[in-house]
Design an enzyme around this catalytic site. Structure first.
Site, PDB file in Angstrom:
ATOM      1  N   THR A  30     -10.168   0.112   2.121  1.00  0.00           N
ATOM      2  CA  THR A  30      -9.774   0.939   0.974  1.00  0.00           C
ATOM      3  C   THR A  30      -8.602   1.814   1.371  1.00  0.00           C
ATOM      4  O   THR A  30      -8.582   2.372   2.469  1.00  0.00           O
ATOM      5  CB  THR A  30     -10.935   1.812   0.471  1.00  0.00           C
ATOM      6  OG1 THR A  30     -10.418   2.698  -0.534  1.00  0.00           O
ATOM      7  CG2 THR A  30     -11.596   2.634   1.579  1.00  0.00           C
ATOM      8  N   GLY A  31      -7.626   1.906   0.491  1.00  0.00           N
ATOM      9  CA  GLY A  31      -6.468   2.727   0.808  1.00  0.00           C
ATOM     10  C   GLY A  31      -5.268   2.267   0.001  1.00  0.00           C
ATOM     11  O   GLY A  31      -5.427   1.534  -0.982  1.00  0.00           O
ATOM     12  N   THR A  53     -12.388   3.162  -4.713  1.00  0.00           N
ATOM     13  CA  THR A  53     -12.614   1.716  -4.528  1.00  0.00           C
ATOM     14  C   THR A  53     -13.951   1.537  -3.824  1.00  0.00           C
ATOM     15  O   THR A  53     -14.344   2.379  -3.015  1.00  0.00           O
ATOM     16  CB  THR A  53     -11.477   1.153  -3.639  1.00  0.00           C
ATOM     17  OG1 THR A  53     -10.290   1.147  -4.409  1.00  0.00           O
ATOM     18  CG2 THR A  53     -11.765  -0.248  -3.131  1.00  0.00           C
ATOM     19  N   GLY A  80      -2.915   0.065  -1.108  1.00  0.00           N
ATOM     20  CA  GLY A  80      -2.992  -1.382  -0.967  1.00  0.00           C
ATOM     21  C   GLY A  80      -1.745  -2.074  -0.478  1.00  0.00           C
ATOM     22  O   GLY A  80      -1.822  -3.065   0.251  1.00  0.00           O
ATOM     23  N   GLY A 129      -3.310  -5.162  -5.878  1.00  0.00           N
ATOM     24  CA  GLY A 129      -3.372  -4.524  -4.570  1.00  0.00           C
ATOM     25  C   GLY A 129      -3.957  -5.436  -3.510  1.00  0.00           C
ATOM     26  O   GLY A 129      -3.975  -6.667  -3.638  1.00  0.00           O
ATOM     27  N   ASP A 130      -4.441  -4.810  -2.454  1.00  0.00           N
ATOM     28  CA  ASP A 130      -4.958  -5.559  -1.306  1.00  0.00           C
ATOM     29  C   ASP A 130      -6.371  -6.091  -1.518  1.00  0.00           C
ATOM     30  O   ASP A 130      -6.781  -7.048  -0.859  1.00  0.00           O
ATOM     31  CB  ASP A 130      -4.985  -4.647  -0.079  1.00  0.00           C
ATOM     32  CG  ASP A 130      -5.868  -3.431  -0.303  1.00  0.00           C
ATOM     33  OD1 ASP A 130      -5.735  -2.781  -1.363  1.00  0.00           O
ATOM     34  OD2 ASP A 130      -6.718  -3.131   0.558  1.00  0.00           O
ATOM     35  N   ARG A 186       0.348  -5.006 -11.525  1.00  0.00           N
ATOM     36  CA  ARG A 186       0.327  -4.770 -10.068  1.00  0.00           C
ATOM     37  C   ARG A 186      -1.031  -5.222  -9.498  1.00  0.00           C
ATOM     38  O   ARG A 186      -2.082  -4.958 -10.059  1.00  0.00           O
ATOM     39  CB  ARG A 186       0.546  -3.284  -9.801  1.00  0.00           C
ATOM     40  CG  ARG A 186       0.469  -2.888  -8.317  1.00  0.00           C
ATOM     41  CD  ARG A 186      -0.905  -2.391  -7.931  1.00  0.00           C
ATOM     42  NE  ARG A 186      -0.937  -1.833  -6.568  1.00  0.00           N
ATOM     43  CZ  ARG A 186      -2.050  -1.526  -5.926  1.00  0.00           C
ATOM     44  NH1 ARG A 186      -3.216  -1.708  -6.495  1.00  0.00           N
ATOM     45  NH2 ARG A 186      -2.001  -1.031  -4.710  1.00  0.00           N
TER      46      ARG A 186
HETATM   47  N1  ASP Z   1      -6.787  -0.474  -2.047  1.00  0.00           N
HETATM   48  C1  ASP Z   1      -6.812  -0.225  -3.460  1.00  0.00           C
HETATM   49  C2  ASP Z   1      -5.529  -0.742  -4.062  1.00  0.00           C
HETATM   50  O1  ASP Z   1      -4.490  -0.538  -3.509  1.00  0.00           O
HETATM   51  C3  ASP Z   1      -6.975   1.228  -3.816  1.00  0.00           C
HETATM   52  C4  ASP Z   1      -7.947   2.012  -2.981  1.00  0.00           C
HETATM   53  O2  ASP Z   1      -8.656   1.456  -2.154  1.00  0.00           O
HETATM   54  O3  ASP Z   1      -8.035   3.224  -3.138  1.00  0.00           O
HETATM   55  O4  ASP Z   1      -5.588  -1.326  -5.108  1.00  0.00           O
END
Ligand code: ASP
Length: 326
Positions: A242-243, A191, A245, A221-222, A219
């Site tokens: 990032t992570g 991301t 979500g 995400g965040d 789906r």
């Molecule tokens: N945060 C992103 C999501 O969950 C994915 C990521 O940042 O790796 O869509």
């Protein structure tokens, strides 16, 4: 009289120069966080990531250095990473369970807390540009799916076939996940995000992603959720996350960090560590953030093995790193 005029001109000149010194510019970007292990990445890949990160951060910084605004700076940095197949955004993004790419992006300005976000789009070449169009040219903050794509077309943004985003690397990644029938949605690092502070003291934050590999279609995400993956407020912060979500939404990560720093009167770094190293860890969510404080202080916090990141600080020093310290 003349002496008085001279003194007042001198004091004006002095306050102008001290004003210049008090208006730092800075930019920090990330290219995703996750289980990035030294043993899994070749020296050539490492060099390629550092080069791509530095190219993107410099593109943004050049705009700030020329007196441009933080919004243009983050857009320049993010589009560079969306166009690179190395990152999980735009061309080269991860695939959902059905083998398609569905993209999310958002942008927020700290000056007036205006924001724009799009989610679940499949044909917009640079999703961050669509998020910006939503912010400037619609009465809305958040648009999704077909409606967002129609809006982007009306705004004359380039549209592409979904296959444009799909790379062989991501197809192989999905095949591996399917073959192992993994329940977890890993292998998603990449991301992209950017936070910039311009000479007018305005902070902008933005984030763009393909989400999680093997996610269910539909789906979200965040990343496009203002307050979770992205937040900016000139009074306290700009944050791009990032992570995993789902956890970042539940902990309202970006807003949470900004609010803690403003209301508890603690440093942005302390607030970021409270949320990323404590709250998220308690919930079980991995990942991290990059951010900027109004004084130009660069903040980085992550609880995963690595996070691709780069920044040019208020002194003009350039950095890039992948693992904890390098
Ligand atoms: N945060 C992103 C999501 O969950 C994915 C990521 O940042 O790796 O869509």
């Amino acid at each position: 009289m003349r002496i008085a005029a001279l003194l007042s001109a001198l004091s004006l000149a002095f306050s102008a120069s001290s004003f210049a010194a008090e208006t730092p510019i800075a930019i920090v970007i990330h290219g995703g966080a996750g289980t990035i292990l030294k043993k899994d990445i070749t020296p050539a890949q490492r060099i390629a990531y550092h080069a791509a990160l530095r190219k993107a951060v410099k593109r943004g910084h050049q705009i700030l250095d020329a007196g441009g605004n933080s919004e243009d700076a983050v857009i320049a940095a993010i589009t560079a990473m969306e166009d690179s197949p190395l990152f999980n955004a735009g061309h080269g993004a991860v695939l959902n369970h059905r083998g398609e790419v569905e993209l999310d992006a958002s942008i927020m300005r700290g000056e007036d807390r205006n924001a724009g976000a799009i989610a679940g789009v499949k044909t917009i070449k640079n999703p961050i540009l669509a998020a910006r169009e939503v912010m400037h040219h619609s009465p809305h903050v958040f648009m999704a799916g077909e409606g967002a794509e129609t809006f982007a077309a009306e705004r004359q943004l380039p549209l592409v076939d979904n296959t444009f985003f799909i790379t062989q690397r991501r197809q192989l990644q999905l095949q591996r996940i399917h073959a192992h029938e993994r329940k977890t949605l890993d292998d998603r690092a990449g991301t992209v995000g950017a936070v910039a502070l311009d000479k007018h003291g305005n902070i902008t934050a933005a984030t763009s992603t393909g989400g999680m590999s093997n996610k269910r279609y539909g789906r979200i995400g965040d990343v496009p959720v203002i307050g979770a993956g992205t937040y900016a407020d000139n009074r306290s912060c700009g944050i791009s996350a990032t992570g995993h979500g789902e956890y970042f939404i539940r902990a309202a990560v970006a807003f949470n960090i900004c609010s803690q720093s403003r209301l508890l009167n603690i440093s942005l770094q302390q607030a970021a560590d409270n949320v990323v190293l404590e709250e998220l860890v308690t919930l079980g969510g991995d990942g991290g953030i990059v951010g900027l404080a109004p004084n130009g202080e660069v903040v980085v916090s992550f609880n995963s093995a690595g996070m691709y990141r780069a920044w040019i600080d208020a002194s003009g020093n350039e950095h890039s790193a992948i693992f904890k310290n390098d």
